[in-house]
Scaffold this motif. Structure first.
Motif, PDB file in Angstrom:
ATOM      1  N   ASP A 166       0.854  -1.182   0.000  1.00 18.99           N
ATOM      2  CA  ASP A 166       0.000   0.000   0.000  1.00 18.99           C
ATOM      3  C   ASP A 166       0.890   1.232   0.000  1.00 18.99           C
ATOM      4  N   VAL A 167       0.873   1.994  -1.091  1.00 19.67           N
ATOM      5  CA  VAL A 167       1.759   3.168  -1.186  1.00 19.67           C
ATOM      6  C   VAL A 167       1.394   4.238  -0.165  1.00 19.67           C
ATOM      7  N   ASN A 168       0.146   4.230   0.301  1.00 22.58           N
ATOM      8  CA  ASN A 168      -0.289   5.245   1.254  1.00 22.58           C
ATOM      9  C   ASN A 168       0.084   4.915   2.693  1.00 22.58           C
ATOM     10  N   ALA A 169       0.688   3.749   2.892  1.00 17.77           N
ATOM     11  CA  ALA A 169       1.072   3.340   4.243  1.00 17.77           C
ATOM     12  C   ALA A 169       2.444   3.865   4.644  1.00 17.77           C
ATOM     13  N   TYR A 170       3.103   4.616   3.741  1.00 19.21           N
ATOM     14  CA  TYR A 170       4.474   5.056   3.990  1.00 19.21           C
ATOM     15  C   TYR A 170       4.550   6.575   4.096  1.00 19.21           C
ATOM     16  N   ASP A 171       5.331   7.037   5.044  1.00 16.53           N
ATOM     17  CA  ASP A 171       5.647   8.462   5.164  1.00 16.53           C
ATOM     18  C   ASP A 171       6.801   8.731   4.203  1.00 16.53           C
ATOM     19  N   ILE A 172       6.462   8.985   2.954  1.00 20.74           N
ATOM     20  CA  ILE A 172       7.480   9.068   1.908  1.00 20.74           C
ATOM     21  C   ILE A 172       8.482  10.202   2.130  1.00 20.74           C
ATOM     22  N   PRO A 173       8.065  11.393   2.568  1.00 20.81           N
ATOM     23  CA  PRO A 173       9.062  12.435   2.844  1.00 20.81           C
ATOM     24  C   PRO A 173      10.041  12.064   3.948  1.00 20.81           C
ATOM     25  N   VAL A 191      13.394   7.411  -5.909  1.00 16.14           N
ATOM     26  CA  VAL A 191      12.855   6.309  -5.106  1.00 16.14           C
ATOM     27  C   VAL A 191      11.378   6.114  -5.421  1.00 16.14           C
ATOM     28  N   GLY A 192      11.040   4.963  -6.005  1.00 16.35           N
ATOM     29  CA  GLY A 192       9.664   4.657  -6.355  1.00 16.35           C
ATOM     30  C   GLY A 192       9.014   3.731  -5.340  1.00 16.35           C
ATOM     31  N   PHE A 193       7.748   4.000  -5.028  1.00 16.94           N
ATOM     32  CA  PHE A 193       6.928   3.150  -4.173  1.00 16.94           C
ATOM     33  C   PHE A 193       5.812   2.622  -5.068  1.00 16.94           C
ATOM     34  N   ALA A 194       5.898   1.350  -5.445  1.00 17.86           N
ATOM     35  CA  ALA A 194       5.011   0.776  -6.455  1.00 17.86           C
ATOM     36  C   ALA A 194       4.104  -0.286  -5.848  1.00 17.86           C
ATOM     37  N   GLN A 195       2.812  -0.103  -6.049  1.00 14.32           N
ATOM     38  CA  GLN A 195       1.804  -1.055  -5.577  1.00 14.32           C
ATOM     39  C   GLN A 195       1.158  -1.689  -6.807  1.00 14.32           C
ATOM     40  N   VAL A 196       1.367  -2.990  -7.002  1.00 12.52           N
ATOM     41  CA  VAL A 196       0.781  -3.682  -8.153  1.00 12.52           C
ATOM     42  C   VAL A 196      -0.697  -3.943  -7.860  1.00 12.52           C
ATOM     43  N   VAL A 197      -1.568  -3.293  -8.648  1.00 16.55           N
ATOM     44  CA  VAL A 197      -3.016  -3.457  -8.476  1.00 16.55           C
ATOM     45  C   VAL A 197      -3.493  -4.710  -9.184  1.00 16.55           C
ATOM     46  N   ASP A 198      -3.067  -4.897 -10.425  1.00 22.80           N
ATOM     47  CA  ASP A 198      -3.305  -6.111 -11.185  1.00 22.80           C
ATOM     48  C   ASP A 198      -2.227  -6.178 -12.260  1.00 22.80           C
ATOM     49  N   ARG A 199      -2.314  -7.103 -13.183  1.00 31.51           N
ATOM     50  CA  ARG A 199      -1.227  -7.312 -14.144  1.00 31.51           C
ATOM     51  C   ARG A 199      -1.148  -6.213 -15.209  1.00 31.51           C
ATOM     52  N   GLN A 200      -2.120  -5.325 -15.216  1.00 30.51           N
ATOM     53  CA  GLN A 200      -2.078  -4.202 -16.159  1.00 30.51           C
ATOM     54  C   GLN A 200      -2.067  -2.838 -15.468  1.00 30.51           C
ATOM     55  N   THR A 201      -1.969  -2.821 -14.124  1.00 28.56           N
ATOM     56  CA  THR A 201      -2.120  -1.562 -13.408  1.00 28.56           C
ATOM     57  C   THR A 201      -1.159  -1.470 -12.222  1.00 28.56           C
ATOM     58  N   ILE A 202      -0.501  -0.331 -12.075  1.00 24.49           N
ATOM     59  CA  ILE A 202       0.390  -0.076 -10.937  1.00 24.49           C
ATOM     60  C   ILE A 202       0.038   1.292 -10.350  1.00 24.49           C
ATOM     61  N   ARG A 203      -0.088   1.352  -9.037  1.00 27.14           N
ATOM     62  CA  ARG A 203      -0.213   2.631  -8.321  1.00 27.14           C
ATOM     63  C   ARG A 203       1.192   3.032  -7.895  1.00 27.14           C
ATOM     64  N   LEU A 204       1.612   4.256  -8.233  1.00 22.98           N
ATOM     65  CA  LEU A 204       3.007   4.659  -8.031  1.00 22.98           C
ATOM     66  C   LEU A 204       3.100   6.035  -7.395  1.00 22.98           C
ATOM     67  N   ARG A 205       4.008   6.162  -6.429  1.00 26.19           N
ATOM     68  CA  ARG A 205       4.417   7.459  -5.892  1.00 26.19           C
ATOM     69  C   ARG A 205       5.948   7.496  -5.943  1.00 26.19           C
ATOM     70  N   VAL A 206       6.514   8.682  -6.199  1.00 28.09           N
ATOM     71  CA  VAL A 206       7.960   8.785  -6.396  1.00 28.09           C
ATOM     72  C   VAL A 206       8.535   9.941  -5.596  1.00 28.09           C
ATOM     73  N   TRP A 207       9.590   9.613  -4.848  1.00 30.82           N
ATOM     74  CA  TRP A 207      10.429  10.632  -4.210  1.00 30.82           C
ATOM     75  C   TRP A 207      11.562  10.902  -5.192  1.00 30.82           C
ATOM     76  N   GLU A 208      11.531  12.100  -5.830  1.00 30.17           N
ATOM     77  CA  GLU A 208      12.502  12.396  -6.871  1.00 30.17           C
ATOM     78  C   GLU A 208      13.789  12.980  -6.295  1.00 30.17           C
ATOM     79  N   ARG A 209      14.886  12.479  -6.791  1.00 29.46           N
ATOM     80  CA  ARG A 209      16.200  12.988  -6.420  1.00 29.46           C
ATOM     81  C   ARG A 209      16.282  14.478  -6.742  1.00 29.46           C
ATOM     82  N   GLY A 210      16.506  15.275  -5.706  1.00 28.79           N
ATOM     83  CA  GLY A 210      16.665  16.710  -5.919  1.00 28.79           C
ATOM     84  C   GLY A 210      15.377  17.495  -6.037  1.00 28.79           C
ATOM     85  N   ALA A 211      14.219  16.818  -5.992  1.00 31.42           N
ATOM     86  CA  ALA A 211      12.940  17.524  -6.124  1.00 31.42           C
ATOM     87  C   ALA A 211      11.943  17.145  -5.045  1.00 31.42           C
TER      88      ALA A 211
END
Length: 274
Positions: A166-173, A191-211
């Motif tokens: 669950d990508v929402n379970a993490y304090d990404i900052p 740094v990507g936090f990827a939650q596989v929803v099904d074989r055609q779908t991914i929920r993704l949040r990203v902590w970008e280097r420098g941003a």
């Protein structure tokens, strides 16, 4: 000189058209542009330049003033701008990571061929040799890590993708910076936090280097799609659900290239003194 405020799937940019006269700024000046009121308003600052090797050269700075080689969402924005100006069906964009092509894919939608993913440990790069499908790092307590064993992919810049329930379970900052500058990544890492929803779908949040945490990361979406398909978690064509919207990624078997399709929005444009 023209200045454009744009976003690609929520990933916000200021684009300066320096093709008539080179536009160069110091790291401190870039930070001031990205943080106009002391708070971060833009994820990246983009400079368009003339080049003999394509239709436009795209220079990229992160909000912290560091210069980087690739930005997928910005590539779509720059492709859209040059397409609007020229009417060309295909735009060739030169970056520090190489030449990329952009094509219209519908109303305010652009597809960019991001080229081949780099998967060898030296290409990420890592500080030592190891299997990039399961990189041996742990974030947090050694006996109970918060994150561990990411897959690493270079899509013009380095990415570490952690597959989570669950990508929402993490304090990404809080945890993102711990991975961003882990000693195993000598150049830092997105740094990507990827939650596989099904074989055609991914929920993704990203902590970008420098941003930091952004609403979308194009190269991060490409990296997560490649990592997931490489591990057999998904098909090679997936929908990526990001905080700012959706991107569609295909890791093509025929030539090993990664195609990214998504929306572009022009928020405003100004003529400024160069």
């Amino acid at each position: 000189m023209h200045m454009f405020h744009m976003n690609g799937c929520g990933n916000r940019f200021v684009v300066f058209d320096g093709r008539a006269r080179p536009w160069r700024k110091t790291a401190e000046e870039i930070r001031q542009i990205a943080h106009p009121n002391g708070k971060q308003a833009f994820d990246q600052i983009i400079g368009m330049e003339s080049t003999p090797n394509g239709d436009v050269f795209m220079r990229i700075w992160n909000a912290d003033g560091s210069q980087v080689s690739a930005c997928g969402n910005a590539t779509r924005c720059v492709g859209w701008l040059v397409q609007r100006e020229t009417g060309q069906e295909e735009i060739l964009i030169e970056t520090e990571a190489g030449l990329l092509t952009a094509r219209a894919a519908g109303d305010d939608m652009i597809t960019v061929d991001m080229g081949e993913p780099r998967l060898d440990w030296e290409e990420i790069p890592l500080a030592e040799k190891m299997d990039t499908r399961f990189v041996d790092i742990k974030i947090g307590p050694m006996d109970n890590p918060v994150l561990s064993r990411p897959s690493c992919v270079n899509m013009g810049n380095p990415h570490a993708v952690f597959f989570v329930g669950d990508v929402n379970a993490y304090d990404i900052p809080a945890v993102g910076p711990l991975a961003e500058w882990h000693p195993l990544f000598p150049e830092g890492v997105n740094v990507g936090f990827a939650q596989v929803v099904d074989r055609q779908t991914i929920r993704l949040r990203v902590w970008e280097r420098g941003a930091g945490l952004t609403l979308a990361c194009g190269t991060g979406a490409c990296a997560a799609a490649v990592a997931a398909a490489r591990l057999g978690r998904t098909e090679r064509k997936v929908k990526m659900i990001l905080d700012g919207g959706e991107l569609h990624i295909e890791w093509r078997e025929s030539d090993n290239h990664v195609l990214m399709t998504g929306p572009v929005e022009l928020e405003g444009e100004l003529q400024i003194a160069s």
